[in-house]
Design an enzyme around this catalytic site. Structure first.
Site, PDB file in Angstrom:
ATOM      1  N   THR A  69      -0.679   8.007  -0.435  1.00  0.00           N
ATOM      2  CA  THR A  69      -1.847   8.367  -1.244  1.00  0.00           C
ATOM      3  C   THR A  69      -3.109   8.345  -0.389  1.00  0.00           C
ATOM      4  OG1 THR A  69      -2.200   6.062  -1.915  1.00  0.00           O
ATOM      5  CG2 THR A  69      -0.830   7.423  -3.355  1.00  0.00           C
ATOM      6  N   ASP A 113      -1.455  -2.284  12.344  1.00  0.00           N
ATOM      7  CA  ASP A 113      -0.685  -2.815  11.216  1.00  0.00           C
ATOM      8  C   ASP A 113      -0.201  -4.225  11.569  1.00  0.00           C
ATOM      9  OD1 ASP A 113       1.280  -1.437   8.712  1.00  0.00           O
ATOM     10  OD2 ASP A 113       1.617  -3.465   9.464  1.00  0.00           O
ATOM     11  N   ARG A 173       0.849  -1.191   0.000  1.00  0.00           N
ATOM     12  CA  ARG A 173       0.000   0.000   0.000  1.00  0.00           C
ATOM     13  C   ARG A 173       0.876   1.229   0.000  1.00  0.00           C
ATOM     14  NH1 ARG A 173      -5.180  -0.134   3.549  1.00  0.00           N
ATOM     15  NH2 ARG A 173      -4.069   1.329   4.860  1.00  0.00           N
ATOM     16  N   ASP A 216       3.640  -4.927  11.097  1.00  0.00           N
ATOM     17  CA  ASP A 216       4.476  -4.255  12.107  1.00  0.00           C
ATOM     18  C   ASP A 216       4.403  -4.987  13.441  1.00  0.00           C
ATOM     19  OD1 ASP A 216       5.295  -2.335  10.367  1.00  0.00           O
ATOM     20  OD2 ASP A 216       4.044  -0.714  11.189  1.00  0.00           O
TER      21      ASP A 216
HETATM   22  C1  PRP Z   1      -1.194  -4.799   4.435  1.00  0.00           C
HETATM   23  C2  PRP Z   1      -1.811  -6.182   4.438  1.00  0.00           C
HETATM   24  C3  PRP Z   1      -2.349  -6.306   3.041  1.00  0.00           C
HETATM   25  C4  PRP Z   1      -2.788  -4.894   2.755  1.00  0.00           C
HETATM   26  C5  PRP Z   1      -4.267  -4.784   2.901  1.00  0.00           C
HETATM   27  O1  PRP Z   1       0.035  -4.815   3.826  1.00  0.00           O
HETATM   28  O2  PRP Z   1      -0.902  -7.193   4.785  1.00  0.00           O
HETATM   29  O3  PRP Z   1      -1.403  -6.751   2.101  1.00  0.00           O
HETATM   30  O4  PRP Z   1      -2.151  -4.039   3.710  1.00  0.00           O
HETATM   31  O5  PRP Z   1      -4.711  -3.518   2.561  1.00  0.00           O
HETATM   32  P1  PRP Z   1      -5.584  -3.241   1.261  1.00  0.00           P
HETATM   33  O6  PRP Z   1      -6.652  -4.281   1.227  1.00  0.00           O
HETATM   34  O7  PRP Z   1      -6.117  -1.858   1.502  1.00  0.00           O
HETATM   35  O8  PRP Z   1      -4.695  -3.301   0.051  1.00  0.00           O
HETATM   36  P2  PRP Z   1       0.981  -3.523   3.728  1.00  0.00           P
HETATM   37  O9  PRP Z   1       0.896  -2.894   2.368  1.00  0.00           O
HETATM   38  O10 PRP Z   1       0.732  -2.632   4.896  1.00  0.00           O
HETATM   39  O11 PRP Z   1       2.420  -4.155   3.802  1.00  0.00           O
HETATM   40  P3  PRP Z   1       3.075  -5.078   4.921  1.00  0.00           P
HETATM   41  O12 PRP Z   1       2.631  -6.474   4.645  1.00  0.00           O
HETATM   42  O13 PRP Z   1       4.534  -4.886   4.686  1.00  0.00           O
HETATM   43  O14 PRP Z   1       2.631  -4.589   6.274  1.00  0.00           O
HETATM   44  N1  URA Z   2      -2.935  -3.323   6.727  1.00  0.00           N
HETATM   45  C1  URA Z   2      -2.914  -3.674   8.040  1.00  0.00           C
HETATM   46  O1  URA Z   2      -1.930  -4.268   8.527  1.00  0.00           O
HETATM   47  N2  URA Z   2      -3.979  -3.364   8.789  1.00  0.00           N
HETATM   48  C2  URA Z   2      -5.069  -2.757   8.282  1.00  0.00           C
HETATM   49  O2  URA Z   2      -6.015  -2.512   9.037  1.00  0.00           O
HETATM   50  C3  URA Z   2      -5.082  -2.397   6.930  1.00  0.00           C
HETATM   51  C4  URA Z   2      -4.003  -2.708   6.167  1.00  0.00           C
END
Ligand code: PRP
Ligand code: URA
Length: 287
Positions: A182, A278, A178, A281
């Site tokens: 944005t 998150d 993500r 994290d």
């Molecule tokens: C998180 C999660 C998904 C995404 C979901 O990943 O693990 O992949 O957000 O959000 P969306 O449905 O709005 O696309 P993130 O991009 O935060 O990366 P990460 O796995 O490194 O935490």
């Molecule tokens: N990614 C996360 O880890 N948590 C949320 O709630 C949305 C996106």
């Protein structure tokens, strides 16, 4: 089976939402893959609480507030009496990293088992050592016919459980992220490495969070470019929300989704509410 009478539409078009609780007849309970139920209870403070009591094949739910039932034959919400307890641990901001990992892993175990149990099985009649007959279930496909595709990074946390439950499964990786700068938190594709002949395999996409649906959509499109058919894709997910589910089921009507819970909202930052923050994290202790 009984339903309270009132019926209403909520934001997303693809789900029929009824106020009320559906109790399954014994013979229908096993067929719940075609009757998906999510009960979302909004407590007085707007914070979501969920308490279900499962007795045999019928489901009794005690709650206060609004109960929303979703129906979509391709969306399965995990029905297990431990889920509310396990989720409440990892939602808690005070949960330590080690407990967060431990409780998350336990839910992932249940979710992945649910996905595997939904796969076609051969059933033969065998005799136990005591002499009686029993139905013996074996997956029709071999581990080589399956592929787990993790969405890096949070999805990688689900891989050890996948290996435990299906040793020998092939693995693919897709990195999408993500773009938090944005407004709509649009996902960007960076990288993929997928096994050869993935088009012939049953694919489990692993990612704990389904918020806007943007990340998973990019991954599904990447798989479709490789020739994977939608009906051969199951998305295994921990926490979803109506917008993400609606996004996926409208764009990819033939994929299957298995999720532990449908949370009601997203906040301004497009994080699921109540959610847990998150996921990556917290699991990787990197905030
Ligand atoms: C998180 C999660 C998904 C995404 C979901 O990943 O693990 O992949 O957000 O959000 P969306 O449905 O709005 O696309 P993130 O991009 O935060 O990366 P990460 O796995 O490194 O935490
Ligand atoms: N990614 C996360 O880890 N948590 C949320 O709630 C949305 C996106």
């Amino acid at each position: 089976m009984w339903l309270l009478p009132s019926c209403r539409r909520v934001s997303q078009k693809l789900f029929t939402c009824r106020l009320g609780v559906r109790a399954l007849k014994p013979e229908r309970a096993r067929a719940r893959k075609s009757l998906t139920t999510a009960l979302v209870f909004t407590g007085a403070m707007g914070y979501l609480t969920m308490r279900g009591e499962f007795m045999g094949f019928s489901k009794k739910v005690e709650c206060q507030g609004t109960k929303i039932e979703f129906e979509n034959p391709n969306v399965t919400i995990l029905e297990h009496s431990l889920v509310p307890f396990l989720l409440s641990q990892i939602r808690d901001p005070e949960c330590s990293t080690s407990d967060y990992r431990r409780f998350s892993d336990r839910i992932m175990h249940l979710l992945i088992e649910e996905a595997i149990a939904a796969e076609p099985m051969n059933v033969t009649i065998k005799k136990t050592l005591a002499g009686g007959d029993f139905e013996c279930y074996r997956l029709t496909k071999t581990p080589n016919d399956f592929c787990a595709v993790t969405i890096i990074r949070a999805g990688d946390s689900m891989l050890p459980k996948m290996f435990e439950l299906m040793p020998g499964i092939k693995v693919g990786k897709v990195l999408v992220q993500r773009d938090e700068s944005t407004e709509d938190k649009r996902s960007v594709f960076y990288y993929s490495k997928l096994p050869k002949e993935i088009a012939k395999k049953k694919v489990f996409i692993l990612d704990p969070m389904l918020a806007t649906g943007g990340s998973c959509s990019l991954v599904i499109n990447r798989l479709k470019e490789e020739g994977v058919k939608e009906e051969n894709i199951t998305f295994i997910n921990l926490i979803s929300c109506p917008e993400g589910l609606s996004c996926l089921t409208s764009a990819f009507p033939d994929i299957k989704i298995i999720t532990a819970v449908v949370d009601p909202n997203m906040n301004e930052e497009r994080y699921i509410e109540p959610g847990l923050g998150d996921y990556g994290d917290r699991y990787f202790n990197s905030d």
